[in-house]
Design an enzyme around this catalytic site. Sequence first.
Site, PDB file in Angstrom:
ATOM      1  CB  SER A   1      -0.930   0.014   1.221  1.00  0.00           C
ATOM      2  OG  SER A   1      -0.186  -0.132   2.428  1.00  0.00           O
TER       3      SER A   1
ATOM      4  CG  HIS B   1      -1.348   3.897   4.310  1.00  0.00           C
ATOM      5  ND1 HIS B   1      -2.133   3.301   5.266  1.00  0.00           N
ATOM      6  CD2 HIS B   1      -0.721   2.877   3.658  1.00  0.00           C
ATOM      7  CE1 HIS B   1      -2.006   1.983   5.183  1.00  0.00           C
ATOM      8  NE2 HIS B   1      -1.141   1.705   4.223  1.00  0.00           N
TER       9      HIS B   1
END
Length: 348
Positions: A52, A259
Amino acid sequence: MGWPRLGPPEVSLRTHPRLLLLAAALAAIITLLVPTTPASAAAPPYVALGDSYSSGVGTRSYISDGTSCQRSTYAYPSLIAAQKGYALNFRACSGAKIPDVTNTQLSALSTATRYVTISVGGNDAGFADVLTECAQPGWASNCDGAINTAQSYINNTLPGALSTLYASIKSRAPSAKVVVVGYPRVFQGEDCNAFTWFSPAEETRLNQTADLLNGKLSTAASAKGFAFANPTSRFIGHAVCDNPEWLNGLSNPVSESYHPNKLGHSSGYTPLVSPLLTGAPARAVSPTVLRAAAASADALAAQQRQYAVADRSIKPESFRAPDLTSHRVKVAARQHHINIARWVANHS
């Protein structure tokens, strides 16, 4: 008897050496002036592998490729490809672990591949689960135990798995420039989110675990002659709760949490990875590059749909927000003589 021909006589190049030389000179000039497109001028193939942190989770904008990989044109592979004019095969996928990269992504590599980037290892070490555990109140979690388990995996199991994976990359793409991409420290000493409870000591240990992971990635990369992009120093001052924040804190949807956001990719990762991959100086991501990357969305989506069946075998790994209504938390509260509602009011 015919009429005499008017005008100049016909001229043959074969009978006039000077004209023959002039024609040859003109042909050479035309060759220089008219652009040609040799095979070597084709866009160099670039394959982006990994999880990711490479696919672009956190940027909140994803291509429609029929998978849960959450690939974004704002992720650094797409930005580098747009900046350098590379032909991108965007295989990185949210949730990918080392076996997933091996089974679903390496087939994109070939002897023609010129450039490769890869980020993987965080999911193998269980980072999403570790963050989920440590985000709970200290009296309700076993953060240290989760970190210890992750560090044990990183120290004892990950190096061998990385060595095997990197050897496979080198075998499949022997002429490629390969850059292994690491993970930033998520925290910078504070947690400003109302419904997570990372303590300063837990944040320190989580950052140390990221450093440990980067150390193993760097060592394994060096052993295979690959470059390593360490984002630690570049993200200092831009962690969760910093200003500007390049890493999301607790987010909605929760899968965006912890993230890199768009700035994390354009200002953090792209200027870090691109010079290692290409040998060119670091360049800021211009609006023109952002537009070119965004314009590639449909083509990237169409390209990646051919892999959709394989990609659907990858299970997304996501942080889970603390649930103070769970049975486990209620039991822990009773054991510590804590009134949950009062505790939340005092610690939010």
